[in-house]
Design an enzyme around this catalytic site. Structure first.
Site, PDB file in Angstrom:
ATOM      1  N   TYR A  14     -17.448 -53.167 -21.125  1.00 27.58           N
ATOM      2  CA  TYR A  14     -18.802 -53.593 -20.552  1.00 27.58           C
ATOM      3  C   TYR A  14     -19.150 -55.011 -20.945  1.00 27.58           C
ATOM      4  O   TYR A  14     -19.251 -55.393 -22.208  1.00 27.58           O
ATOM      5  CB  TYR A  14     -19.977 -52.816 -21.164  1.00 27.58           C
ATOM      6  CG  TYR A  14     -19.737 -51.451 -20.784  1.00 27.58           C
ATOM      7  CD1 TYR A  14     -19.003 -50.896 -19.572  1.00 27.58           C
ATOM      8  CD2 TYR A  14     -20.800 -50.452 -21.296  1.00 27.58           C
ATOM      9  CE1 TYR A  14     -19.099 -49.544 -19.315  1.00 27.58           C
ATOM     10  CE2 TYR A  14     -20.676 -49.144 -20.927  1.00 27.58           C
ATOM     11  CZ  TYR A  14     -19.839 -48.770 -19.846  1.00 27.58           C
ATOM     12  OH  TYR A  14     -19.830 -47.374 -19.536  1.00 27.58           O
ATOM     13  N   GLY A  15     -19.148 -55.962 -19.746  1.00 30.51           N
ATOM     14  CA  GLY A  15     -19.336 -57.348 -20.084  1.00 30.51           C
ATOM     15  C   GLY A  15     -18.116 -58.051 -20.937  1.00 30.51           C
ATOM     16  O   GLY A  15     -18.305 -58.924 -21.583  1.00 30.51           O
TER      17      GLY A  15
END
Length: 182
Positions: A14-15
């Site tokens: 995530y990211g």
């Protein structure tokens, strides 16, 4: 958390790991998370020369997650999907070792089909390895596919659910209107 939430979920991808870094800074400012359950996932960014659910990949992924989170262990570590290149027993043994080493308290899987989940459970039982305690499938009023095989398997095997996208990527929030382009 301010409104009573007790489960925090993230993943190493995530990211590009930034989600875990942000959470790590928040955990440090807060003084810990003993009152919460924190989970993260690994598999989509395998170490060079390994597959996503291999020992090398999952071990490195979890160690990286723990470093970004500033923690010694997570409550729940998910394998972020099926890896057809790594035998399930190999992945389960790795997860068992991570639990034995105190890096994760429990394990689970995300994004698997009914037959895959049953193979995971059957293999774990046959090999004397930890059975996953949770599954994280996509589930909402727009995508109810898990009701046919995955959900019955979870009920039969006593596996908890932590669905992702319960609001259908925003479609069930009311923010999209029939007369407007999303």
């Amino acid at each position: 958390v301010a409104h009573g939430g007790t489960f925090v979920d993230t993943a190493d991808v995530y990211g590009g790991g930034e989600s875990e870094r942000i959470l790590g800074r928040w955990i440090e400012r807060r003084g810990g998370i003993d009152d919460l359950v924190l989970s993260t996932k690994g598999r989509f960014a395998p170490a060079p020369g390994s597959h996503g659910a291999s020992r090398r990949s999952l071990t490195r992924a979890l160690e990286g997650s723990l470093d970004r989170l500033g923690l010694d262990a997570v409550d729940l570590y998910f394998v972020h999907g099926w890896d057809r290149h790594t035998p399930v027993a190999h992945t389960l043994e790795t997860l068992g070792n991570l639990v034995a080493r105190g890096k994760a308290h429990h394990t689970g899987w995300s994004n698997v089909t009914g037959w895959q989940l049953q193979r995971i459970v059957s293999t774990a039982r046959h090999e004397g390895l930890p059975v996953p305690v949770a599954l994280q499938p996509q589930y909402n009023l727009l995508d109810r596919g898990i009701e046919l095989e995955v959900l019955p398997c979870c009920l039969e095997e006593g596996i908890g659910l932590t669905p992702w996208s319960p609001l259908g990527g925003g479609w069930l929030t009311g923010k999209y209107r029939r007369d407007e382009r999303p």
